[in-house]
Write an enzyme that holds these catalytic residues in place. Structure first.
Site, short mmCIF file in Angstrom:
data_model
loop_
_atom_site.label_atom_id
_atom_site.label_comp_id
_atom_site.label_asym_id
_atom_site.label_seq_id
_atom_site.Cartn_x
_atom_site.Cartn_y
_atom_site.Cartn_z
N ALA A 100 0.87 -1.17 0.00
CA ALA A 100 0.00 0.00 0.00
C ALA A 100 0.91 1.22 0.00
O ALA A 100 2.09 1.14 0.38
CB ALA A 100 -0.88 -0.02 1.24
N GLY A 115 0.88 -4.97 0.93
CA GLY A 115 -0.32 -5.02 0.10
C GLY A 115 -0.06 -5.63 -1.28
O GLY A 115 -0.98 -6.16 -1.90
N GLU A 118 -0.33 -9.21 -0.69
CA GLU A 118 -1.76 -9.47 -0.41
C GLU A 118 -2.60 -9.41 -1.69
O GLU A 118 -3.51 -10.21 -1.89
CB GLU A 118 -2.26 -8.46 0.63
CG GLU A 118 -1.61 -8.71 1.99
CD GLU A 118 -1.85 -7.58 2.98
OE1 GLU A 118 -1.52 -6.42 2.65
OE2 GLU A 118 -2.36 -7.86 4.07
N GLU A 123 4.99 -5.14 7.08
CA GLU A 123 4.24 -4.11 7.83
C GLU A 123 4.74 -3.94 9.25
O GLU A 123 4.68 -2.86 9.81
CB GLU A 123 2.74 -4.45 7.85
CG GLU A 123 2.04 -4.31 6.51
CD GLU A 123 2.09 -5.55 5.64
OE1 GLU A 123 2.90 -6.46 5.93
OE2 GLU A 123 1.32 -5.61 4.67
N1 CAA Z 1 4.65 3.24 -0.61
C1 CAA Z 1 5.06 4.42 -1.14
N2 CAA Z 1 6.21 4.56 -1.82
C2 CAA Z 1 7.01 3.50 -1.96
C3 CAA Z 1 6.65 2.24 -1.43
C4 CAA Z 1 5.41 2.14 -0.74
N3 CAA Z 1 4.96 0.96 -0.26
N4 CAA Z 1 7.64 1.36 -1.71
C5 CAA Z 1 8.56 2.04 -2.40
N5 CAA Z 1 8.18 3.33 -2.55
C6 CAA Z 1 8.91 4.40 -3.22
C7 CAA Z 1 10.10 4.86 -2.41
O1 CAA Z 1 9.71 5.78 -1.42
C8 CAA Z 1 10.95 5.47 -3.49
O2 CAA Z 1 10.45 6.75 -3.80
P1 CAA Z 1 11.45 8.03 -3.95
O3 CAA Z 1 12.30 7.67 -5.14
O4 CAA Z 1 10.53 9.17 -4.19
O5 CAA Z 1 12.24 8.09 -2.70
C9 CAA Z 1 10.71 4.58 -4.69
O6 CAA Z 1 9.48 3.92 -4.42
C10 CAA Z 1 11.79 3.54 -4.89
O7 CAA Z 1 11.92 2.83 -3.67
P2 CAA Z 1 13.34 2.63 -2.94
O8 CAA Z 1 14.27 3.76 -3.24
O9 CAA Z 1 13.07 2.37 -1.49
O10 CAA Z 1 13.84 1.31 -3.68
P3 CAA Z 1 14.86 0.22 -3.13
O11 CAA Z 1 15.16 -0.66 -4.28
O12 CAA Z 1 15.98 0.87 -2.41
O13 CAA Z 1 14.04 -0.59 -2.01
C11 CAA Z 1 12.09 -1.78 -1.18
C12 CAA Z 1 12.95 -1.41 -2.41
C13 CAA Z 1 12.89 -2.71 -0.28
C14 CAA Z 1 10.88 -2.53 -1.72
C15 CAA Z 1 11.68 -0.51 -0.41
O14 CAA Z 1 11.17 0.43 -1.33
C16 CAA Z 1 10.64 -0.76 0.63
O15 CAA Z 1 10.97 -1.27 1.70
N6 CAA Z 1 9.36 -0.37 0.36
C17 CAA Z 1 8.29 -0.47 1.32
C18 CAA Z 1 7.81 -1.89 1.49
C19 CAA Z 1 6.72 -1.94 2.54
O16 CAA Z 1 6.95 -1.65 3.70
N7 CAA Z 1 5.51 -2.35 2.14
C20 CAA Z 1 4.36 -2.46 3.02
C21 CAA Z 1 3.52 -1.23 2.91
S1 CAA Z 1 2.24 -1.20 4.15
C22 CAA Z 1 0.97 -2.13 3.51
O17 CAA Z 1 1.07 -2.66 2.43
C23 CAA Z 1 -0.25 -2.27 4.38
C24 CAA Z 1 -1.21 -3.30 3.94
O18 CAA Z 1 -1.14 -4.45 4.35
C25 CAA Z 1 -2.30 -2.95 3.08
#
Ligand code: CAA
Length: 258
Positions: free
Chosen positions: A65, A109, A112, A132
């Site tokens: 998400a 998400g 999911e 999460e």
């Molecule tokens: N939401 C918003 N933006 C996101 C995102 C997310 N889930 N995942 C990645 N992005 C964005 C980053 O902020 C980044 O944006 P900027 O360039 O503007 O900074 C861009 O995408 C590229 O991401 P990274 O620079 O972080 O890329 P990376 O290769 O270094 O890392 C990653 C990849 C390990 C997947 C890392 O992006 C990450 O940890 N993302 C979040 C994963 C996460 O926590 N997901 C769970 C979300 S909560 C949820 O989903 C709730 C639910 O159950 C419904």
């Protein structure tokens, strides 16, 4: 509706939906899920479509998400907007078979959403996870429930409590993924599999989906009874007569989808 966060294509009798926010690793923002809801609703109505494939890009199916969109939400915001329930459930509500074609990250998400589909084809680059816990929340789009049903309690606890990622091979061994293919052939293979499904009689494919899903929602004896009723009902279709005649006459069936 004009789509800005997804791209849709129709190939044969298959609809391909590509999540298209590469700059955010396909984070599932509300606008994206509204578009997905609209697209899946349309494909559900389209008699030409027999199966749907949802995919992302090489780097990410979806990284979850949209954290930036969620960061300032309050309880009331989530509750009153029916967050997630309102737009994501289109995937589980589709009566037509939906395949997730996953390369790269399928996190939170994203994992999911893939699990809401009927099955998952993974590129060998796929990485699944429910991270999460590292954001001070828990999975909110079915992760604790569906992952546990897919891979069992021990691995689901491990994934949800540590937030670690699982590669495609582990995911296949654990039963999360049905097949692993090369990244280059992911879309082609997934479309081929979807077309194989779309080439079957529609009432049968829809009933298979309904019956298998029932296995998750009821007891074995109720599920068997449910399956038996659906099985009997197919003998009221033209396609059952056609399928069995075609077998006896050693020719391919010509489905009428009725
Ligand atoms: N939401 C918003 N933006 C996101 C995102 C997310 N889930 N995942 C990645 N992005 C964005 C980053 O902020 C980044 O944006 P900027 O360039 O503007 O900074 C861009 O995408 C590229 O991401 P990274 O620079 O972080 O890329 P990376 O290769 O270094 O890392 C990653 C990849 C390990 C997947 C890392 O992006 C990450 O940890 N993302 C979040 C994963 C996460 O926590 N997901 C769970 C979300 S909560 C949820 O989903 C709730 C639910 O159950 C419904």
């Amino acid at each position: 509706m004009n789509y800005e966060n997804i791209v849709t294509n129709i190939q044969g009798n298959v609809a391909l939906v590509t999540l298209n926010r590469p700059e955010a690793l396909n984070a599932l923002s509300t606008p994206l899920t509204i578009e997905l809801d609209d697209a899946l609703g349309g494909f559900g109505q389209d008699g030409n479509i027999g199966a749907i494939v949802i995919t992302g890009n090489e780097k990410a199916f979806a990284a979850g998400a949209d954290i930036k969109e969620m960061a300032n939400k309050s309880f009331v915001d989530c509750y009153m907007s029916n967050f997630i329930t309102e737009t994501w459930e289109c995937v589980t509500q589709s009566r037509k078979p939906v395949i997730a074609a996953v390369a790269g990250f399928a996190l939170g998400g994203g994992c999911e959403l893939a699990m809401m589909c009927d099955f998952i084809i993974a590129a060998n680059t796929a990485k699944f996870g429910q991270p999460e816990i590292s954001l001070g929340i828990i999975p909110g789009a079915g992760g604790t429930q569906r992952l546990t049903r897919f891979i069992g309690k021990s691995k689901a606890m491990d994934m949800c409590l540590t937030g670690r990622m699982m590669d495609a091979e582990e995911a296949e061994r654990a039963g999360l993924v049905s097949r692993i293919v090369s990244p280059e052939s992911l879309i082609e293979e997934s479309l081929k599999i979807a077309q194989t499904i779309a080439d079957k009689s529609r009432p049968s494919t829809i009933m298979v989906k309904e019956a298998v899903n029932r296995a998750y929602e009821t007891t074995l004896s109720e599920g068997i009874r449910y399956e038996r009723r659906l099985f009997y009902s197919l003998f009221a279709t033209e396609d059952q007569k056609e399928g069995m005649s075609a077998f006896a006459e050693k020719r391919p069936p010509r489905w009428q989808h009725r």
